[in-house]
Write a protein that holds these residues in place. Sequence first.
Motif, PDB file in Angstrom:
ATOM      1  N   HIS A 273       0.829  -1.201   0.000  1.00  0.00           N
ATOM      2  CA  HIS A 273       0.000   0.000   0.000  1.00  0.00           C
ATOM      3  C   HIS A 273       0.866   1.255   0.000  1.00  0.00           C
ATOM      4  N   ILE A 274       1.914   1.251   0.822  1.00  0.00           N
ATOM      5  CA  ILE A 274       2.817   2.405   0.880  1.00  0.00           C
ATOM      6  C   ILE A 274       3.528   2.584  -0.457  1.00  0.00           C
ATOM      7  N   GLU A 275       3.948   1.486  -1.060  1.00  0.00           N
ATOM      8  CA  GLU A 275       4.604   1.567  -2.367  1.00  0.00           C
ATOM      9  C   GLU A 275       3.674   2.203  -3.399  1.00  0.00           C
ATOM     10  N   HIS A 276       2.397   1.840  -3.349  1.00  0.00           N
ATOM     11  CA  HIS A 276       1.409   2.417  -4.266  1.00  0.00           C
ATOM     12  C   HIS A 276       1.231   3.914  -4.018  1.00  0.00           C
ATOM     13  N   LEU A 277       1.228   4.313  -2.742  1.00  0.00           N
ATOM     14  CA  LEU A 277       1.031   5.729  -2.404  1.00  0.00           C
ATOM     15  C   LEU A 277       2.247   6.574  -2.791  1.00  0.00           C
ATOM     16  N   VAL A 278       3.435   6.004  -2.650  1.00  0.00           N
ATOM     17  CA  VAL A 278       4.669   6.762  -2.894  1.00  0.00           C
ATOM     18  C   VAL A 278       4.963   6.890  -4.389  1.00  0.00           C
ATOM     19  N   LYS A 279       4.421   5.994  -5.196  1.00  0.00           N
ATOM     20  CA  LYS A 279       4.767   5.951  -6.620  1.00  0.00           C
ATOM     21  C   LYS A 279       4.597   7.294  -7.341  1.00  0.00           C
ATOM     22  N   PRO A 280       3.483   8.018  -7.169  1.00  0.00           N
ATOM     23  CA  PRO A 280       3.381   9.315  -7.871  1.00  0.00           C
ATOM     24  C   PRO A 280       4.460  10.309  -7.463  1.00  0.00           C
ATOM     25  N   VAL A 281       4.822  10.324  -6.170  1.00  0.00           N
ATOM     26  CA  VAL A 281       5.875  11.226  -5.694  1.00  0.00           C
ATOM     27  C   VAL A 281       7.210  10.825  -6.311  1.00  0.00           C
ATOM     28  N   LYS A 282       7.474   9.517  -6.339  1.00  0.00           N
ATOM     29  CA  LYS A 282       8.716   9.020  -6.934  1.00  0.00           C
ATOM     30  C   LYS A 282       8.782   9.380  -8.412  1.00  0.00           C
ATOM     31  N   ASP A 283       7.684   9.201  -9.127  1.00  0.00           N
ATOM     32  CA  ASP A 283       7.666   9.491 -10.564  1.00  0.00           C
ATOM     33  C   ASP A 283       7.912  10.974 -10.841  1.00  0.00           C
ATOM     34  N   LEU A 284       7.328  11.831 -10.003  1.00  0.00           N
ATOM     35  CA  LEU A 284       7.487  13.280 -10.200  1.00  0.00           C
ATOM     36  C   LEU A 284       8.946  13.696 -10.039  1.00  0.00           C
ATOM     37  N   PHE A 285       9.523  13.399  -8.880  1.00  0.00           N
ATOM     38  CA  PHE A 285      10.888  13.842  -8.624  1.00  0.00           C
ATOM     39  C   PHE A 285      11.902  13.017  -9.410  1.00  0.00           C
ATOM     40  N   GLY A 286      11.548  11.768  -9.744  1.00  0.00           N
ATOM     41  CA  GLY A 286      12.423  10.987 -10.602  1.00  0.00           C
ATOM     42  C   GLY A 286      12.554  11.614 -11.976  1.00  0.00           C
ATOM     43  N   ALA A 287      11.427  12.125 -12.512  1.00  0.00           N
ATOM     44  CA  ALA A 287      11.460  12.812 -13.806  1.00  0.00           C
ATOM     45  C   ALA A 287      12.360  14.042 -13.736  1.00  0.00           C
ATOM     46  N   VAL A 288      12.262  14.780 -12.623  1.00  0.00           N
ATOM     47  CA  VAL A 288      13.111  15.971 -12.457  1.00  0.00           C
ATOM     48  C   VAL A 288      14.585  15.577 -12.424  1.00  0.00           C
ATOM     49  N   PHE A 289      14.884  14.456 -11.767  1.00  0.00           N
ATOM     50  CA  PHE A 289      16.279  14.000 -11.704  1.00  0.00           C
ATOM     51  C   PHE A 289      16.823  13.699 -13.104  1.00  0.00           C
ATOM     52  N   PHE A 290      16.089  12.930 -13.882  1.00  0.00           N
ATOM     53  CA  PHE A 290      16.585  12.550 -15.204  1.00  0.00           C
ATOM     54  C   PHE A 290      16.667  13.761 -16.133  1.00  0.00           C
ATOM     55  N   VAL A 291      15.737  14.698 -15.982  1.00  0.00           N
ATOM     56  CA  VAL A 291      15.807  15.933 -16.768  1.00  0.00           C
ATOM     57  C   VAL A 291      17.047  16.728 -16.375  1.00  0.00           C
ATOM     58  N   SER A 292      17.352  16.763 -15.060  1.00  0.00           N
ATOM     59  CA  SER A 292      18.526  17.516 -14.594  1.00  0.00           C
ATOM     60  C   SER A 292      19.819  16.909 -15.135  1.00  0.00           C
ATOM     61  N   VAL A 293      19.869  15.586 -15.270  1.00  0.00           N
ATOM     62  CA  VAL A 293      21.045  14.951 -15.872  1.00  0.00           C
ATOM     63  C   VAL A 293      21.201  15.404 -17.321  1.00  0.00           C
ATOM     64  N   GLY A 294      20.082  15.505 -18.043  1.00  0.00           N
ATOM     65  CA  GLY A 294      20.132  15.999 -19.415  1.00  0.00           C
ATOM     66  C   GLY A 294      20.626  17.431 -19.510  1.00  0.00           C
ATOM     67  N   MET A 295      20.326  18.243 -18.490  1.00  0.00           N
ATOM     68  CA  MET A 295      20.775  19.640 -18.490  1.00  0.00           C
ATOM     69  C   MET A 295      22.296  19.761 -18.400  1.00  0.00           C
ATOM     70  N   LEU A 296      22.953  18.724 -17.839  1.00  0.00           N
ATOM     71  CA  LEU A 296      24.402  18.785 -17.658  1.00  0.00           C
ATOM     72  C   LEU A 296      25.170  18.501 -18.949  1.00  0.00           C
ATOM     73  N   ILE A 297      24.458  18.089 -19.981  1.00  0.00           N
ATOM     74  CA  ILE A 297      25.121  17.786 -21.258  1.00  0.00           C
ATOM     75  C   ILE A 297      25.556  19.098 -21.922  1.00  0.00           C
ATOM     76  N   ASP A 298      26.847  19.297 -22.028  1.00  0.00           N
ATOM     77  CA  ASP A 298      27.415  20.525 -22.589  1.00  0.00           C
ATOM     78  C   ASP A 298      28.067  20.202 -23.939  1.00  0.00           C
ATOM     79  N   PRO A 299      27.500  20.696 -25.038  1.00  0.00           N
ATOM     80  CA  PRO A 299      28.082  20.402 -26.366  1.00  0.00           C
ATOM     81  C   PRO A 299      29.520  20.878 -26.502  1.00  0.00           C
ATOM     82  N   ASP A 300      29.845  22.040 -25.887  1.00  0.00           N
ATOM     83  CA  ASP A 300      31.218  22.554 -25.982  1.00  0.00           C
ATOM     84  C   ASP A 300      32.210  21.611 -25.303  1.00  0.00           C
TER      85      ASP A 300
END
Length: 746
Positions: A273-300
């Motif tokens: 039950h707790i895993e089910h409740l936490v999943k939306p929170v995990k998905d939200l901040f997990g998306a932010v984490f992976f997006v932040s990794v993409g921000m670190l990509i510097d073409p130069d």
Amino acid sequence: MNPAEKVAEISHHLEPLISDLGLILMTAGIAVLIFRKLKQPLVLGYLIAGFLAGNHFDFFPSVKEIKSVEVWAEIGIIFLLFSLGLEFSFKKLMKVGGTASITASTQIIAMCILGYSVGQWMDWSKMDSIFLGVILSISSTTIILKSFDELGVKTQKFAGNVIGSLIVQDILAILMMVLLSTIAVSNQFSGMALLLSVLKLVFFLVIWFLGGIFIIPTVLKKTKHLLTDEMLLIISLALCLTMVGLAANVGFSPALGAFIMGSIIAETTQAEHIEHLVKPVKDLFGAVFFVSVGMLIDPDALYQHAIPVIILSIVTIFGQSISSTFGALLSGQPLKDSIRTGMSLSQIGEFSFIIATLGVTLNATNSFLYPIVVAVSAITVFTTPFMIKYSLPFSEYVAHQLPRKWTKRIERYSASTQAIKTVSLWQKVINAFLIQVTALVVIILAIILLSSTYIKPLVENYHFGIALGALITLIIISPFLWALAFRRVAAEEVEQLMTDRKSRGPLTMLFFIRILMAIFFIGLLLNAFFSQKITLIALLIAITIYLIFQKKLHKQYHRIENHFLANLHGREIEKAKRSRSDLTPWDGHMAVFDIAKESNIAGESLRNLQLRELLGINIVSIKRGEITIHIPQRNERIFPGDEICVIGTDRQVQEFKKYLDQHETDVSPEMIEPDIVLNQIELKNHTFIGKSIKESRLREKTKGLVVGIEKRGIRTLNPESDVILEKDDILWIVGDKKLLADLVHD
């Protein structure tokens, strides 16, 4: 400053935060839609979204406050590791512990040597090469976890070894960070510092796990009737962040603290039950984490250091894959599973960023190392989903192409390592001895340290305060001291060994070692409160008291141990209770199935499906989000995401499972709603005797369903509603637990 100016200032600081978060989620949402349409892993979409929203891409709106994004990304890592702990408890990790440890250790040793050698080959400094070796040796837990989710392979056999290896890697990464800090500061290797770090890690892991299992499941169980979904979510996140804070305060990774708390909660009866409740929170901040990794990509940076980035990317992908595959083979895994394990671990991630940042902070590495690490991480993260996706066909191809002699040798080695796992009597005794002694020593030492640190300063200024503080502490640790000295370990194995004269001496030695350890800790406690002369006298008194009150200490310790074991095994006990149904004469039981989004039966009513008529199955409940429909009417429809609870015989449940498999429906682990039970009622003086099942209104009275009846020794499954109820009939009714209990006592 007037209120209007304060509001304006707050708005000034808040606007970039809100606009940045909106931009991140908007780009992530668009990427998710596109990559879902293209049937590609969402991790790649998040990385591309991060690159577009970062400051290195001028043709798209950019994030203004990078620091805020970094904070959200750290929170994302915490919730991802917390969710990982909920799914992979300590007991599950113990099952793959040996395999995972060998795989992870082989990979880390090989990659550290390979990374250092490549750094030296590129004429980097010795310190840069050392850091590079450690950076390339740690795979990304979050990237692999997300890729497993997207590709739907998390439940497969090889995935368990991968996850176990990742956890071992993370623990070893903490030790290597301590070692690197020592080397960077002193420019020399310190074995003692590493040993102290290992002991410190073991101490805190044991005390957190023992204390958490003893307290948290009990609290959740006692307050279960008070907890709404909202309160349970808040408490779960609060426990997670509390452990994160504790881990950070003692010098460990916050992510490790989150994982530990997840593993503790995974042993509770409310873990799913707790895993089910936490999943939306995990998905939200997990998306932010992976997006932040993409921000670190510097073409130069990619262009400037293109050659080292390409070389290190190739080294990482092939080096991690080959070393992990070899490690898995060494641990006794089959060839195909070993190859899939190796290909899944072929990247670097968040821990590599942390180690690279450590090198820059300590001025131990050159500034070019960090952007190279980020670029290599970005490339290997892009390749990870494809490596996992194509690991199965590649493993089959390799198994087919290898000479038959090689594959036979690998199969024989794998079989022999499985046989080796049957341990001897002495191994069982030593393992049980080490586990019990380690746990008890950590508990006793923790209580003594806490008492000398916090209790002693409070009481030392009062008359007899020191003596009172020492006495209270001694009383608290007394059951554990008794267990350390006298608790029997592996009793059956010890009795068998005692029949051999050669084994009696070592067994007696182990017994005396435990007694001496108990005496040592009594002396350690007294020495923390008194002078040496008083300690010697008090030690003799304390030992005498222990000998007098042995039986009481025995009972007290077993009460504590039984409570701990009940919490540790509570989840399995609860599942066993739910799946056991000795009331039904048809060997029937309850089972739960999840309706997939693509299922063809979704949207159909129970009347149209005619499951009872076709398969003999009764649907006793439908759980839809936070709403549970008990004993649904025939016009009730089944929707995607519903969790349906059914009752039937083993054969009927298996037939129903096949029926659902044909309609693309996922099956969840067996469990039932605790409010719905199967009960047996023998009719004696009940008011509805002489009435039909329909006239008795049993369905309305119990919110249930009559699934069976026995009349004069003849049993009928799913009786018709016009059957007349007679005295001494036996009914089997599935329905509301409380209402059925009231009916039984009616």
